[in-house]
Design a protein around this motif. Sequence first.
Motif, mmCIF file in Angstrom:
data_model
loop_
_atom_site.group_PDB
_atom_site.id
_atom_site.type_symbol
_atom_site.label_atom_id
_atom_site.label_comp_id
_atom_site.label_asym_id
_atom_site.label_seq_id
_atom_site.Cartn_x
_atom_site.Cartn_y
_atom_site.Cartn_z
ATOM 1 N N LEU A 49 1.559 6.933 -12.485
ATOM 2 C CA LEU A 49 1.235 8.594 -11.650
ATOM 3 C C LEU A 49 1.510 9.010 -10.433
ATOM 4 O O LEU A 49 1.660 9.913 -9.785
ATOM 5 N N SER A 140 2.009 14.828 -8.649
ATOM 6 C CA SER A 140 0.897 13.720 -9.815
ATOM 7 C C SER A 140 -0.138 14.714 -10.727
ATOM 8 O O SER A 140 -0.632 14.534 -11.123
ATOM 9 N N GLY A 207 0.598 13.186 -15.855
ATOM 10 C CA GLY A 207 -0.003 13.757 -14.820
ATOM 11 C C GLY A 207 -0.747 14.682 -15.402
ATOM 12 O O GLY A 207 -0.433 16.025 -15.689
#
Lengths: 351, 351
Positions: A49, A140, A207
């Motif tokens: 992430l 992210s 994400g």
Amino acid sequence: MAAESFPMIGGDGPYSYSKNSNLQREAAENAREMLVSAIVENLDIEKELCPISNTFTIADLGCSTGPNTFIAVQNIIEAVSQAFQTKNQSQIPDFQVYFSDHVSNDFNILFANLPKDGKYFAAGVPGSFHGRLFPKASLSFVYSSYALQWLSKAPQELRDSNLPAFNKGKIFYTNAADEVGQAYFGQYSEDLLCFLDARAQELTPGGLMALLIPGRPDATLPANSSLGPIFEPFESCLVDMANEGLISKDKIDTFNLPMYSPSPEELRKLIQKNGCFEIVKLDEQPGGSVPLPSAEGCRAGLETLISNHFGSEIIEQFFDRYAKKVEGRPPLNSAIDGVGPGLFILLKRNL
Amino acid sequence: MAAESFPMIGGDGPYSYSKNSNLQREAAENAREMLVSAIVENLDIEKELCPISNTFTIADLGCSTGPNTFIAVQNIIEAVSQAFQTKNQSQIPDFQVYFSDHVSNDFNILFANLPKDGKYFAAGVPGSFHGRLFPKASLSFVYSSYALQWLSKAPQELRDSNLPAFNKGKIFYTNAADEVGQAYFGQYSEDLLCFLDARAQELTPGGLMALLIPGRPDATLPANSSLGPIFEPFESCLVDMANEGLISKDKIDTFNLPMYSPSPEELRKLIQKNGCFEIVKLDEQPGGSVPLPSAEGCRAGLETLISNHFGSEIIEQFFDRYAKKVEGRPPLNSAIDGVGPGLFILLKRNL
């Protein structure tokens, strides 16, 4: 794709967006709980992430000048921190926040108002969210609140008197011919696919992207737009001024608000067509009362658009009339007045 | 650390930095070849240079409003591309460029003037380079041109009439008591160590940092500052105005230009004290003729500083006098007038 830009009024004067964004603020606050729990439940900490070593990167697209963007970012950071703590007991990452809006947005005011608590690294990113703004797989989390109703431009065919989509005497698709609504939806589809394609490249696998969008109910035509009642006094003032000869009727024929509010069904189809995102949530926000935009609020969002088309000399009079027209009017009721629901969409980038 | 901010004049009016930065431009152009060959020779492609997947990130610290920053960034991108091509035959990366300056910098103008060729992703980063601006290990390359002479503030002890560093009747350390120069060097040391510490955290291992700094020769005292002759007409105008009673002499006693130009020796010691960088190059730029700043150029850089201390009411008269004072004066000659060399420093972040 060169997208037109309709900046919110900058600075912090009486007509500024930063002082006249209560409507948007209320919507964002209503969405707070939904946003936080959606993140805590769905953020998949195991995956890759953080694109940069231990830094979680967040972009707010259509951030304007604040303060709403700062509140939303704070909520997101708290939710992400909670997710990291409870799911992984791992170290909470650092945060990098990208505030993005059109080049003509007042970034100077945005930067001057940045929270001084140093909880994140901040950067401003100028450009249209209908195109690429960030490097590949560098984000992210993407957030956008009440910004995706803006089209890159009003559809061209609305201005052509030889076409059935010619939007004579009107400035929007509410109660207009079907062809007008179709033209709007065509532009919206093109723009949203550009948006999704760009974000698919920028978001890291796994994400999340949270979108707050003014919507309309499924199984309704665009002509029953949820945004229509909000802009009725706006259109009415322009028509009054045309009837009094203060602006030309032709100018109204060629002016069209570059906004669209989709149905959940339309959104689903476009997201599936893009193919890079899993739809984690697509919820209607609870309805209720929606105050008409004040003259100041309307001016903060639309002055540039009006003055570009009708000339800056009509601005003062237009907003005086608008203020009188909405004075004392009760708020719109989402059930009675046909103001559609806000939509909350949570997407996850496919791995 | 809260650093004071002395913004360049924004906008694009006659006194703006963007129209009055020829001196800085000339310095940057002279440094072009040096910069390009230094990058091509020393960029170590094998290492983990791209913090985000295949994206090379560049920060210009003290970018002001352009156009110099755009020229420098273009040079860096060309050099990095060349290094990637010749050394590795590998794919040329994407580029992300962070333009950074104080919060009060005119980022709106900077963004409006961004090259439209889409060769890199651009972001603005507001804040002082004496503190952290970016996530850990997120930068491939740092550049700063003629910005590190700015101190975070003028040393406090210069304003205290009870101390030997009290800088009575002067606004800088040229030809001042040794204690004045020492106080300046003390502040510079503190500021540069903060700068190096922040960059050490932000630069990826093996990443390069190129600095252009106005310097002075080794084995000279600060009192023989290379910047002194450049600001002599500036000081002289203030003294004239004080002698005529237009500003108070006390105000001159407490005004000190927050700038310092170090010797190579001083720089080496501070860089070694920080300990995170290898000194790849520390070269003097060839001397030559240095034009005195024009009234417009001086105003672009120093108006905010002067008006904060002496009051905005003296600005017009001050710069009128300044214009007359420098009119027709020949450029300074670096050999004759004691204007020190520009320094070009290339540092590599330790692995």
